[in-house]
Design a protein around this motif. Sequence first.
Motif, PDB file in Angstrom:
ATOM      1  N   ILE A  53      16.742  -7.623  -8.621  1.00  0.00           N
ATOM      2  CA  ILE A  53      17.578  -7.907  -9.792  1.00  0.00           C
ATOM      3  C   ILE A  53      16.888  -7.315 -11.015  1.00  0.00           C
ATOM      4  O   ILE A  53      15.684  -7.015 -10.972  1.00  0.00           O
ATOM      5  N   ARG A  62      18.220 -10.547 -15.850  1.00  0.00           N
ATOM      6  CA  ARG A  62      18.781 -11.544 -14.915  1.00  0.00           C
ATOM      7  C   ARG A  62      17.676 -12.471 -14.409  1.00  0.00           C
ATOM      8  O   ARG A  62      17.873 -13.673 -14.287  1.00  0.00           O
ATOM      9  N   GLU A  87      16.960 -14.925 -17.052  1.00  0.00           N
ATOM     10  CA  GLU A  87      18.059 -15.891 -17.145  1.00  0.00           C
ATOM     11  C   GLU A  87      17.945 -16.949 -16.041  1.00  0.00           C
ATOM     12  O   GLU A  87      18.135 -18.144 -16.289  1.00  0.00           O
TER      13      GLU A  87
END
Length: 136
Positions: free
Chosen positions: A46, A50, A53
């Motif tokens: 990823i 991301r 997050e």
Amino acid sequence: PGLNLLKKAILKITASHGRVSISNVSKSTNLNDRYLRKLFSTYVGINPKRFGEIIRIRKALTLILYEKYSISEAAFFLEYHDLAHFSHSFKRIIGASPKHYFSEKNEINHLFLTPNMQEEEKRESDFRLWLKEMFL
């Protein structure tokens, strides 16, 4: 050298609970943003944004479930601009809005029943194995 810098980037993002900007991570690891994104994509699967997050929402879950923060207190602690931004991010990672997610009576079991969370748990497990193999 790239993997050591990736480890440093991961530790910086994790230590900040995902609150550090990717450009700040790039600067502290002496990597340009593009190369950092490439390392994350290749080894973590990823992008770094991301990843941050996910780390941030995991911290929110910890604050709300175990430290008894309210949803708005967790959002404030994690430096979201407003509750709507937090809710949007939460829903993107968990698959449900915070209000809906925490309205369930059995919050802890609900963690393991959320489809997106199961995927994230598998990714995290795979990621931990990868970290262990690469760095320990």
